[in-house]
Design a protein around this motif. Structure first.
Motif, PDB file in Angstrom:
ATOM      1  N   SER A  28      -2.804   2.408  33.319  1.00 22.38           N
ATOM      2  CA  SER A  28      -1.411   2.904  33.764  1.00 22.38           C
ATOM      3  C   SER A  28      -1.449   4.424  33.751  1.00 22.38           C
ATOM      4  CB  SER A  28      -0.514   2.285  32.938  1.00 22.38           C
ATOM      5  OG  SER A  28      -0.406   2.905  31.560  1.00 22.38           O
ATOM      6  N   LEU A  29      -1.211   5.030  35.074  1.00 18.45           N
ATOM      7  CA  LEU A  29      -1.381   6.406  34.957  1.00 18.45           C
ATOM      8  C   LEU A  29       0.006   7.253  35.323  1.00 18.45           C
ATOM      9  CD1 LEU A  29      -3.643   8.716  37.101  1.00 18.45           C
ATOM     10  CD2 LEU A  29      -1.243   8.553  37.599  1.00 18.45           C
ATOM     11  N   LEU A  30       0.543   8.056  34.683  1.00 16.16           N
ATOM     12  CA  LEU A  30       1.979   8.883  34.807  1.00 16.16           C
ATOM     13  C   LEU A  30       1.407  10.310  35.477  1.00 16.16           C
ATOM     14  CD1 LEU A  30       4.868   9.082  34.633  1.00 16.16           C
ATOM     15  CD2 LEU A  30       4.555   9.825  32.295  1.00 16.16           C
ATOM     16  N   ALA A  31       2.044  10.637  36.507  1.00 18.02           N
ATOM     17  CA  ALA A  31       1.902  12.126  36.968  1.00 18.02           C
ATOM     18  C   ALA A  31       3.425  12.480  37.665  1.00 18.02           C
ATOM     19  CB  ALA A  31       0.763  12.236  37.874  1.00 18.02           C
ATOM     20  N   ILE A  32       3.298  13.580  38.006  1.00 15.52           N
ATOM     21  CA  ILE A  32       4.315  14.307  38.672  1.00 15.52           C
ATOM     22  C   ILE A  32       4.073  14.451  40.295  1.00 15.52           C
ATOM     23  CG2 ILE A  32       5.403  15.625  36.631  1.00 15.52           C
ATOM     24  CD1 ILE A  32       3.981  17.882  37.754  1.00 15.52           C
ATOM     25  N   ASN A  33       4.911  14.408  41.205  1.00 17.21           N
ATOM     26  CA  ASN A  33       5.111  14.457  42.509  1.00 17.21           C
ATOM     27  C   ASN A  33       5.311  16.018  42.933  1.00 17.21           C
ATOM     28  OD1 ASN A  33       7.867  14.436  42.739  1.00 17.21           O
ATOM     29  ND2 ASN A  33       7.979  12.596  43.961  1.00 17.21           N
ATOM     30  N   PRO A  50      12.333  15.108  36.670  1.00 19.16           N
ATOM     31  CA  PRO A  50      13.044  14.532  35.845  1.00 19.16           C
ATOM     32  C   PRO A  50      12.811  12.928  35.537  1.00 19.16           C
ATOM     33  CG  PRO A  50      14.381  15.551  37.614  1.00 19.16           C
ATOM     34  CD  PRO A  50      12.914  15.374  37.879  1.00 19.16           C
ATOM     35  N   ASP A  51      12.377  12.353  36.386  1.00 16.81           N
ATOM     36  CA  ASP A  51      11.633  10.729  35.877  1.00 16.81           C
ATOM     37  C   ASP A  51      10.362  10.977  35.185  1.00 16.81           C
ATOM     38  OD1 ASP A  51      14.120   9.936  37.442  1.00 16.81           O
ATOM     39  OD2 ASP A  51      12.691   9.794  39.436  1.00 16.81           O
ATOM     40  N   TYR A  52       9.689  11.686  35.574  1.00 17.81           N
ATOM     41  CA  TYR A  52       8.409  11.888  34.859  1.00 17.81           C
ATOM     42  C   TYR A  52       8.411  12.097  33.293  1.00 17.81           C
ATOM     43  CZ  TYR A  52       4.255  14.113  33.063  1.00 17.81           C
ATOM     44  OH  TYR A  52       2.981  14.455  32.325  1.00 17.81           O
ATOM     45  N   GLN A  53       9.697  13.265  33.269  1.00 19.60           N
ATOM     46  CA  GLN A  53       9.972  13.469  32.005  1.00 19.60           C
ATOM     47  C   GLN A  53      10.625  12.430  31.079  1.00 19.60           C
ATOM     48  OE1 GLN A  53      12.521  17.060  32.842  1.00 19.60           O
ATOM     49  NE2 GLN A  53      10.675  18.353  32.578  1.00 19.60           N
ATOM     50  N   ALA A  54      11.458  11.881  31.709  1.00 12.61           N
ATOM     51  CA  ALA A  54      11.745  10.591  30.843  1.00 12.61           C
ATOM     52  C   ALA A  54      10.694   9.448  30.721  1.00 12.61           C
ATOM     53  CB  ALA A  54      12.940   9.850  31.831  1.00 12.61           C
ATOM     54  N   ALA A  55       9.843   9.264  31.625  1.00 13.95           N
ATOM     55  CA  ALA A  55       8.822   8.262  31.454  1.00 13.95           C
ATOM     56  C   ALA A  55       7.743   8.595  30.330  1.00 13.95           C
ATOM     57  CB  ALA A  55       8.231   7.941  32.736  1.00 13.95           C
ATOM     58  N   SER A  56       7.582   9.935  30.600  1.00 18.25           N
ATOM     59  CA  SER A  56       6.532  10.387  29.254  1.00 18.25           C
ATOM     60  C   SER A  56       7.104  10.232  28.001  1.00 18.25           C
ATOM     61  CB  SER A  56       6.525  12.008  29.538  1.00 18.25           C
ATOM     62  OG  SER A  56       7.494  12.757  29.081  1.00 18.25           O
ATOM     63  N   LEU A  85       7.777   7.371  26.679  1.00 14.93           N
ATOM     64  CA  LEU A  85       7.492   5.775  26.694  1.00 14.93           C
ATOM     65  C   LEU A  85       6.184   5.802  25.963  1.00 14.93           C
ATOM     66  CD1 LEU A  85       9.012   4.436  30.057  1.00 14.93           C
ATOM     67  CD2 LEU A  85      10.148   4.394  27.837  1.00 14.93           C
ATOM     68  N   GLN A  86       6.588   5.746  24.636  1.00 15.60           N
ATOM     69  CA  GLN A  86       5.212   5.934  23.867  1.00 15.60           C
ATOM     70  C   GLN A  86       4.511   4.540  23.991  1.00 15.60           C
ATOM     71  OE1 GLN A  86       4.034   8.637  22.129  1.00 15.60           O
ATOM     72  NE2 GLN A  86       5.770   9.531  22.726  1.00 15.60           N
ATOM     73  N   GLY A  87       2.982   4.589  24.027  1.00 19.74           N
ATOM     74  CA  GLY A  87       2.244   3.332  24.298  1.00 19.74           C
ATOM     75  C   GLY A  87       2.244   2.990  25.494  1.00 19.74           C
ATOM     76  N   LYS A  88       2.594   3.490  26.734  1.00 21.23           N
ATOM     77  CA  LYS A  88       2.844   2.860  28.082  1.00 21.23           C
ATOM     78  C   LYS A  88       1.715   3.388  28.794  1.00 21.23           C
ATOM     79  CE  LYS A  88       5.685   1.971  31.945  1.00 21.23           C
ATOM     80  NZ  LYS A  88       5.404   0.537  32.060  1.00 21.23           N
ATOM     81  N   TRP A  89       1.312   4.712  28.761  1.00 28.38           N
ATOM     82  CA  TRP A  89       0.405   5.289  29.567  1.00 28.38           C
ATOM     83  C   TRP A  89      -1.004   5.682  29.134  1.00 28.38           C
ATOM     84  CZ3 TRP A  89       3.261   4.437  33.894  1.00 28.38           C
ATOM     85  CH2 TRP A  89       4.698   4.677  33.768  1.00 28.38           C
ATOM     86  N   ASN A  90      -2.105   4.930  29.927  1.00 28.46           N
ATOM     87  CA  ASN A  90      -3.251   5.351  29.259  1.00 28.46           C
ATOM     88  C   ASN A  90      -3.933   6.862  29.941  1.00 28.46           C
ATOM     89  OD1 ASN A  90      -3.694   1.938  30.261  1.00 28.46           O
ATOM     90  ND2 ASN A  90      -4.507   2.770  28.273  1.00 28.46           N
ATOM     91  N   VAL A  91      -3.027   7.044  31.081  1.00 30.31           N
ATOM     92  CA  VAL A  91      -3.675   8.116  31.538  1.00 30.31           C
ATOM     93  C   VAL A  91      -2.482   9.018  31.642  1.00 30.31           C
ATOM     94  CG1 VAL A  91      -4.792   9.543  33.567  1.00 30.31           C
ATOM     95  CG2 VAL A  91      -5.639   7.288  32.782  1.00 30.31           C
ATOM     96  N   GLN A  92      -2.192  10.309  31.570  1.00 31.96           N
ATOM     97  CA  GLN A  92      -1.280  11.254  31.953  1.00 31.96           C
ATOM     98  C   GLN A  92      -1.746  12.465  32.438  1.00 31.96           C
ATOM     99  OE1 GLN A  92       1.590  11.564  28.653  1.00 31.96           O
ATOM    100  NE2 GLN A  92       2.843  12.822  29.971  1.00 31.96           N
ATOM    101  N   VAL A  93      -1.077  12.984  33.570  1.00 30.20           N
ATOM    102  CA  VAL A  93      -1.515  13.803  34.218  1.00 30.20           C
ATOM    103  C   VAL A  93      -0.518  15.033  34.422  1.00 30.20           C
ATOM    104  CG1 VAL A  93      -2.267  14.691  36.626  1.00 30.20           C
ATOM    105  CG2 VAL A  93      -2.789  12.351  35.922  1.00 30.20           C
ATOM    106  N   PHE A  94      -0.975  16.089  33.773  1.00 26.37           N
ATOM    107  CA  PHE A  94      -0.267  17.465  34.119  1.00 26.37           C
ATOM    108  C   PHE A  94      -1.402  18.632  34.134  1.00 26.37           C
ATOM    109  CE2 PHE A  94      -0.472  16.338  29.656  1.00 26.37           C
ATOM    110  CZ  PHE A  94      -0.826  17.429  28.965  1.00 26.37           C
ATOM    111  N   ASN A  95      -1.026  19.711  34.475  1.00 31.39           N
ATOM    112  CA  ASN A  95      -1.637  21.087  34.345  1.00 31.39           C
ATOM    113  C   ASN A  95      -0.861  21.795  33.504  1.00 31.39           C
ATOM    114  OD1 ASN A  95       0.036  21.557  36.779  1.00 31.39           O
ATOM    115  ND2 ASN A  95      -0.977  23.753  36.706  1.00 31.39           N
TER     116      ASN A  95
END
Length: 551
Positions: A393-398, A429-435, A437-447
């Protein structure tokens, strides 16, 4: 949304026609020279500048998103200036500085002619008040310290009215560069006394920069107006004295096509976040395309090493080998961007080229997964011996126009080796809220925008952000701490370069904590009557030298 913006922009133009210069679209001005030439600068005019995201927090100490730091970079000055072309650190509000041998004491000598926008002078007491809030925070005011940049801050001593000494509890070779960053703008006493939420209100922001905020309507516009009497720009800037522009109106237009259409029609004079498919057509129509690579950490897949299945090195290595950077360059990126060749941008002093280790090899990726016990399932997605699928599961911003198409290309390639990459590419805003959620994302993308290799310790050390979630019982924890600490323990160029190369190798090859994807860029398109569209060192647009050709 399109109609609402056009109506608002048309009304704005009509209301300000007497005071602001109204430009036509790119096609009407094809014979005009590019944005960086065209004769002597002309003062006056209002630049209408359209962006994708709305700045929400205008406090220079805590506004961290790109649209927020774009605003704050134009209203606040720093002690140290980082030259965006050379990367050199130069005097700004500080005329000079001294550093002790252990890199734990930094003494700054200040200009004596600087005033805040409320007319009060900049003094050593002003700097101490700012630094103590940045270094310690203030719970009563809701202000948190910037510990990722100023770890080990012990305090600031006022030596005399124009001299301060900062003391840290550990060496920090990156401290000086940190003082040039967008969050380190010096604020006035009246602002610093306020609670965090009140500090972000335009009427409460007192700083020393060349512009002040006079209006802010969230998700619509932010208006910057020239400050009279400004006369302390860094020596390497294009000029001194006040800004050329009378004002800048930063307009929020989320849809890329609408931003481009507004530029073509002349409703705005320049746009940020240019769609990759619009760069060449706009250039052909006469617009000036002005890109700058963002220094710091590239857009990268940061693996959570404490979660299944990215806790397995074999999975991380397969992802590294399983997709085509050549296809990314040919089908998604333009010449404004670069496929990653390390975990940090080539614009960061200390960057090391690892492009020979970042190559597609799907056969090897499959072999690695086979050997690790991941067998192909009936739907093509691999499963382990317990029947668990290889889902990531990957979380990133658009808010970067490249992100979604780049990740979708990688998603397709990884499916070919049996990896199911599940994408969540969300607004900020949605990314910040989703981030959260501990233990949900295998991959987080940010620079992280920072033109200093200290960004590696800041991002990956278990003592700081710990982007790879290295746990206390992980056997590599201490080596990670030591490897990243080394980049901050010397200012000797050769020694620091060696430490930086070792840290990049640790991230990319030894432990594979991250797989970098591409070096992002900020891309501005401007009517050719707009000159000197530029960026500061972290690639935030700055308007101090920008001017508009009249007639």
């Amino acid at each position: 949304m399109t109609r609402r913006f056009v109506g608002r922009a048309t009304a704005l133009i009509a209301a300000t026609a007497a005071a602001a210069l109204v430009l036509t679209g790119c096609a009407a001005s094809q014979s005009v020279a590019s944005s960086n030439v065209g004769g002597d600068p002309v003062p006056g005019g209002t630049l209408r500048f359209a962006v994708l995201d709305a700045p929400a927090n205008l406090d220079p100490h805590s506004g961290s998103s790109y649209p927020e730091s774009l605003i704050t970079s134009n209203i606040s000055d720093k002690l140290v200036y980082q030259n965006p072309e050379s990367g050199a650190l130069e005097p700004w509000l500080a005329t000079s500085w001294d550093v002790n041998e252990t890199l734990t004491e930094f003494t700054f000598h200040l200009r004596n002619d600087v005033t805040f926008s409320d007319g009060t002078p900049l003094t050593a007491d002003s700097v101490k008040e700012n630094f103590d809030l940045l270094g310690f925070g203030n719970k009563e005011l809701g202000v948190v310290p910037v510990s990722a940049y100023w770890g080990g801050y012990l305090g600031t001593e006022v030596i005399d009215p124009s001299t301060v000494k900062v003391t840290l509890d550990k060496p920090s070779a990156g401290f000086l560069q940190g003082l040039s960053m967008y969050f380190a703008g010096i604020l006035g006493h009246t602002t610093l006394q306020l609670r965090k939420e009140d500090r972000a209100l335009p009427q409460n922001i007192v700083a020393t920069g060349p512009f002040v905020v006079t209006e802010h309507v969230y998700q619509e516009k932010t208006v910057l107006r020239k400050r009279e009497g400004y006369n302390w720009a860094p020596a390497s800037r294009g000029h001194n004295g006040g800004a050329y522009l009378d004002a800048v109106e930063v307009l929020v237009i989320p849809e890329a096509g609408v931003r481009t259409g507004a530029l073509r029609s002349g409703e705005v004079d320049a746009i940020l976040d240019v769609n990759t498919t619009d760069e060449a057509p706009l250039r052909a129509e006469g617009c000036e395309i002005v890109p700058q690579l963002i220094p710091g950490r590239d857009i990268a897949f940061d693996f959570k090493t404490d979660l299944f299945p990215t806790n397995e090195r074999a999975v991380r290595e397969a992802v590294k080998l399983g997709w085509s950077r050549d296809a990314l360059a040919k089908t998604v990126l333009t010449d404004s961007y670069r496929p990653s060749s390390s975990v940090v941008s080539e614009r960061v002093p200390g960057y090391a080229d690892f492009s020979d280790r970042l190559v597609e090899n799907q056969d090897e990726a499959k072999r690695i997964l086979d050997q690790a016990g991941w067998k192909e399932g009936p739907d093509g997605i691999r499963v382990n011996a317990d029947g668990k699928p290889l889902n990531l599961s990957l979380l990133a911003i658009n808010n970067l126009v490249i992100n979604k198409p780049a990740f979708e290309l990688i998603q397709q390639d990884l499916r070919d080796i049996g990896v199911d990459l599940q994408l969540q590419v969300l607004p900020i805003p949605d990314y910040q809220a989703a981030s959260k959620l501990q233990g949900k994302w295998n991959v987080q993308v940010f620079n992280t925008s920072r033109s200093d290799v200290a960004v590696l310790e800041q991002t990956y050390s278990p003592l700081f952000t710990n982007g790879a979630a290295i746990t206390a019982d992980n056997p590599v924890r201490q080596k990670a701490i030591d490897t990243f600490r080394a980049v901050n323990e010397t200012l000797d160029p050769a020694k620091r370069a060696a430490a930086a190369a070792a840290a990049q190798d640790f991230v990319l090859n030894e432990e594979i904590l991250s797989v970098p994807v591409y070096n992002p860029a900020q891309v501005t398109a401007a009517n050719p009557k707009v000159h000197n569209v530029g960026y500061e060192a972290q690639s935030r647009n700055v308007f101090y030298d920008t001017w508009i050709e009249q007639g």
